[in-house]
Design a protein around this motif. Sequence first.
Motif, PDB file in Angstrom:
ATOM      1  N   ASN A 128      -5.534 -25.128  12.929  1.00 23.83           N
ATOM      2  CA  ASN A 128      -6.557 -24.482  11.740  1.00 23.83           C
ATOM      3  C   ASN A 128      -5.479 -24.298  10.254  1.00 23.83           C
ATOM      4  N   ALA A 129      -4.336 -23.867  10.503  1.00 25.42           N
ATOM      5  CA  ALA A 129      -3.481 -23.870   9.241  1.00 25.42           C
ATOM      6  C   ALA A 129      -3.036 -25.466   8.916  1.00 25.42           C
ATOM      7  N   LEU A 130      -2.950 -26.272   9.795  1.00 27.41           N
ATOM      8  CA  LEU A 130      -2.488 -27.617   9.433  1.00 27.41           C
ATOM      9  C   LEU A 130      -3.721 -28.574   8.844  1.00 27.41           C
ATOM     10  N   GLY A 131      -4.949 -27.982   9.535  1.00 32.46           N
ATOM     11  CA  GLY A 131      -6.083 -28.800   9.145  1.00 32.46           C
ATOM     12  C   GLY A 131      -6.325 -30.078   9.993  1.00 32.46           C
ATOM     13  N   ILE A 132      -5.571 -30.201  11.004  1.00 30.03           N
ATOM     14  CA  ILE A 132      -5.727 -31.282  11.929  1.00 30.03           C
ATOM     15  C   ILE A 132      -6.242 -30.894  13.378  1.00 30.03           C
ATOM     16  N   ALA A 133      -6.535 -31.873  14.037  1.00 25.61           N
ATOM     17  CA  ALA A 133      -6.937 -31.708  15.404  1.00 25.61           C
ATOM     18  C   ALA A 133      -5.908 -32.398  16.413  1.00 25.61           C
ATOM     19  N   GLY A 134      -5.893 -32.043  17.591  1.00 28.21           N
ATOM     20  CA  GLY A 134      -4.868 -33.006  18.604  1.00 28.21           C
ATOM     21  C   GLY A 134      -4.733 -34.315  18.430  1.00 28.21           C
ATOM     22  N   GLY A 135      -3.514 -34.621  18.160  1.00 30.05           N
ATOM     23  CA  GLY A 135      -3.269 -36.111  18.065  1.00 30.05           C
ATOM     24  C   GLY A 135      -3.368 -36.694  16.533  1.00 30.05           C
ATOM     25  N   GLU A 136      -3.583 -35.810  15.901  1.00 35.13           N
ATOM     26  CA  GLU A 136      -3.568 -36.311  14.452  1.00 35.13           C
ATOM     27  C   GLU A 136      -2.423 -35.962  13.699  1.00 35.13           C
ATOM     28  N   ILE A 137      -2.073 -36.543  12.601  1.00 33.05           N
ATOM     29  CA  ILE A 137      -0.737 -36.142  11.727  1.00 33.05           C
ATOM     30  C   ILE A 137      -1.168 -35.790  10.310  1.00 33.05           C
ATOM     31  N   THR A 138      -0.606 -34.873   9.987  1.00 31.67           N
ATOM     32  CA  THR A 138      -0.980 -34.325   8.749  1.00 31.67           C
ATOM     33  C   THR A 138      -0.679 -35.172   7.517  1.00 31.67           C
ATOM     34  N   ALA A 139      -1.396 -35.275   6.510  1.00 30.70           N
ATOM     35  CA  ALA A 139      -1.444 -36.460   5.302  1.00 30.70           C
ATOM     36  C   ALA A 139      -0.094 -36.652   4.840  1.00 30.70           C
ATOM     37  N   ASP A 140       0.909 -35.695   4.740  1.00 32.10           N
ATOM     38  CA  ASP A 140       2.274 -35.781   4.453  1.00 32.10           C
ATOM     39  C   ASP A 140       3.217 -36.412   5.521  1.00 32.10           C
ATOM     40  N   GLY A 141       2.641 -36.544   6.685  1.00 34.35           N
ATOM     41  CA  GLY A 141       3.381 -37.215   7.827  1.00 34.35           C
ATOM     42  C   GLY A 141       4.529 -36.409   8.280  1.00 34.35           C
ATOM     43  N   LEU A 142       4.206 -35.017   7.976  1.00 33.16           N
ATOM     44  CA  LEU A 142       5.191 -34.124   8.502  1.00 33.16           C
ATOM     45  C   LEU A 142       4.902 -33.557   9.974  1.00 33.16           C
ATOM     46  N   PHE A 143       3.485 -33.319  10.040  1.00 37.53           N
ATOM     47  CA  PHE A 143       3.202 -32.507  11.327  1.00 37.53           C
ATOM     48  C   PHE A 143       2.172 -33.229  12.137  1.00 37.53           C
ATOM     49  N   SER A 144       2.484 -33.562  13.443  1.00 37.00           N
ATOM     50  CA  SER A 144       1.372 -33.822  14.288  1.00 37.00           C
ATOM     51  C   SER A 144       1.218 -32.928  15.524  1.00 37.00           C
ATOM     52  N   ILE A 145       0.136 -32.559  16.071  1.00 33.21           N
ATOM     53  CA  ILE A 145      -0.031 -31.420  17.119  1.00 33.21           C
ATOM     54  C   ILE A 145      -0.680 -32.052  18.454  1.00 33.21           C
ATOM     55  N   CYS A 146      -0.153 -31.661  19.513  1.00 38.19           N
ATOM     56  CA  CYS A 146      -0.595 -31.942  20.712  1.00 38.19           C
ATOM     57  C   CYS A 146      -0.630 -30.800  21.763  1.00 38.19           C
ATOM     58  N   LYS A 147      -1.489 -30.896  22.801  1.00 39.16           N
ATOM     59  CA  LYS A 147      -1.234 -29.784  23.969  1.00 39.16           C
ATOM     60  C   LYS A 147      -0.547 -30.370  24.701  1.00 39.16           C
ATOM     61  N   VAL A 148       0.389 -29.621  25.626  1.00 40.43           N
ATOM     62  CA  VAL A 148       0.999 -29.931  26.505  1.00 40.43           C
ATOM     63  C   VAL A 148       0.944 -29.104  27.891  1.00 40.43           C
ATOM     64  N   GLU A 149       1.671 -29.412  28.923  1.00 32.41           N
ATOM     65  CA  GLU A 149       1.509 -28.440  30.138  1.00 32.41           C
ATOM     66  C   GLU A 149       2.911 -27.758  30.182  1.00 32.41           C
ATOM     67  N   CYS A 150       2.776 -26.989  31.170  1.00 31.44           N
ATOM     68  CA  CYS A 150       4.078 -26.043  31.402  1.00 31.44           C
ATOM     69  C   CYS A 150       5.398 -26.330  30.925  1.00 31.44           C
ATOM     70  N   LEU A 151       6.218 -25.891  29.999  1.00 33.95           N
ATOM     71  CA  LEU A 151       7.366 -26.307  29.522  1.00 33.95           C
ATOM     72  C   LEU A 151       8.508 -25.220  30.163  1.00 33.95           C
ATOM     73  N   ALA A 152       8.085 -24.565  31.429  1.00 29.91           N
ATOM     74  CA  ALA A 152       9.148 -23.727  32.125  1.00 29.91           C
ATOM     75  C   ALA A 152       9.888 -22.705  31.290  1.00 29.91           C
ATOM     76  N   GLN A 153       9.257 -22.066  30.535  1.00 31.08           N
ATOM     77  CA  GLN A 153       9.738 -20.674  29.907  1.00 31.08           C
ATOM     78  C   GLN A 153       8.686 -19.645  29.758  1.00 31.08           C
ATOM     79  N   CYS A 154       7.880 -19.474  31.017  1.00 26.03           N
ATOM     80  CA  CYS A 154       6.721 -18.841  30.937  1.00 26.03           C
ATOM     81  C   CYS A 154       6.945 -17.467  30.564  1.00 26.03           C
ATOM     82  N   ASP A 155       8.260 -16.801  30.761  1.00 18.85           N
ATOM     83  CA  ASP A 155       8.421 -15.540  30.299  1.00 18.85           C
ATOM     84  C   ASP A 155       8.297 -15.330  28.887  1.00 18.85           C
ATOM     85  N   ARG A 156       8.510 -16.351  28.203  1.00 17.03           N
ATOM     86  CA  ARG A 156       8.424 -16.241  26.729  1.00 17.03           C
ATOM     87  C   ARG A 156       7.249 -16.872  26.132  1.00 17.03           C
TER      88      ARG A 156
END
Lengths: 193, 427
Positions: A128-156
């Motif tokens: 919402n803050a970046l105005g993009i969906a998964g797999g998309e890139i912000t117009a300035d090329g700075l951010f892309s977002i995606c969903k990933v699986e367990c990163l093995a830091q589940c306590d945080r």
Amino acid sequence: MDSVTTGPLGPKHKATSRPSGPPSPEKPLAFSNAADDELRRIVEKYPDAGMRLLPTLHVAQREFGWISEEVKHLVAHRLAIPVAHLESVVSFYTMFHQRPVGRLDVQVCMSLPCALRGSGETWAAIANALGIAGGEITADGLFSICKVECLAQCDRAPVVQVNDEDHLDVSADRVKSFLDSLRNQTGDGKAGA
Amino acid sequence: MGFDRVLTRNVGKPDSRKIDTYLAGGGYSAARKAVTSTPDEVVKIVSDSGLRGRGGAGFPTGKKWSFIPKNDTGQKFLCCNADESEPGTFKDRVLLEHDPHLLIDGMIVSAYAIQATRAFIYIRGEMHAAAKILEGAVAEAYARGFLGKKIFGSAFDLDITVYRGAGAYICGEETGLIESLEGKRGWPRIKPPFPAIKGLFGRPTVVNNVETLCCVPPILERGASWFASIGTPNNTGPKLYCVSGHVNRPGVYELPLGTPMMELLDQYAGGIWKGRTLKAVIPGGSSAAVLTAPECQALPLDFDSCGKAHTMLGSAGVIVMDDHTCMVDAALNVMRFYAHESCGQCTPCREGTTWVAKILNRDVHGQGLETDPDLLLDVCRNIEGRAICPLADGAVAPVASIIRKFRSEFDHHVKHKSCDLGKAAVA
């Protein structure tokens, strides 16, 4: 975050330090000298030729941002392996990007332990803050977002990985300051979204 | 709290990852001891200790080593499985980041036991920091002559190389890991032959988990009977439990095997958060069958007790869910993971996990059918045991058990087209 450029970047400035489009035909893709050294070390480190593929792809992705068709051919040529084999490997491993990503690739863990502690809300707040969906890139090329699986830091949880770096306890209410601090790190962020 | 930490004894020390810190605590005495013993003696000590693999299957480590053909004088390999990716599991990361020399010490002993002169650490690609730490630690060990030619002045050579994965859960399966090490898709192999006979590059290979290898130095230093005195019969030694989800103090806790579940949750993890009550626990990483709160009450957390409770200790990734958790949603979350991570080789797993996830998705979103729970269980029965690796069984266990134990929630979703908890989805 060696690939991050500094200086103002607005929506008009699409160029990033990671070449994301097809390179011009007159200038063929090549590894930098530093990457070349690294590739030589890989050859020494892994005497078996097969074992060099994943390490070489990691270097190539850091160098070029993603594994484009041209990068595939470059790596296949370098390792003297069929492009088809390389294709089978690249398409299997989720860390190898088969399309461009932003200079900051924001990967939100959605596995159960993070989900139980609100990663769904974190994801929604970031998108919402970046105005993009998964797999998309912000117009300035700075951010892309995606969903990933367990990163093995589940306590945080919720855990978010940005490029090579882990960010812990990124609850939805922290998303705004989290994104601001990422922008500030890159030097091209105005305070506030 | 009573128990003297063994595996995490250096965690929290300043510079715990440095070789001098490790040496100051008596480190590498196990490796020195091993190379002056015979390989058989080393295998025997580890067998006598009762050590069982900490990666998930709980297979006796000494026995696994003993499968390496003794009359084969050719190249053998040791692979450390540091591909920690089972949802709810974050114990190996602690060892890798805080005490990498404990792992290297354990790898030297283990490699010597099976006479492997070449060893690899297969680390998850996503663990960038841990990979750098390991590279640094391996370099330190080489610089001291603990790795390389004629280590510790013995006739034994050992090279250890760090190898990074690239994002595939299935590479935690030992033959998937071997394929990936060879630079291919991480497709599990049909067994037999087992890796001990035909592993990396077709040569005899042992694949051991990080925590398993880290158990080995203390066994050599303090003896098999000391190790066997910790825990419960047939479930010996210290264990790293990972507690995540709805508790006040999520984290890694080192305790003896067989520690009661409720002691772990209440005394160590600080109880259920927000003053709520316990609803369910997945005790062994997301591949384990779910337990209801009553089933957790008297359960010792060890391999055999969890097996008797029709679940598994697995990786000891204890995922805790409070009474506000929608179990239909939890089932969807878990199955979506396996559908994403299925390597695609075996049809029942590839198609089945996706099909089950689709049905669960419609159930969560109020579009389910009354027949869905039975249909789901039927599909699960046709996935289970019909694939060449354990991923398929690991996908079925949590989801089928959730359907059986929390069926009323599924029925409520169908009947009322919503969740009776009125809570935001976890999936």
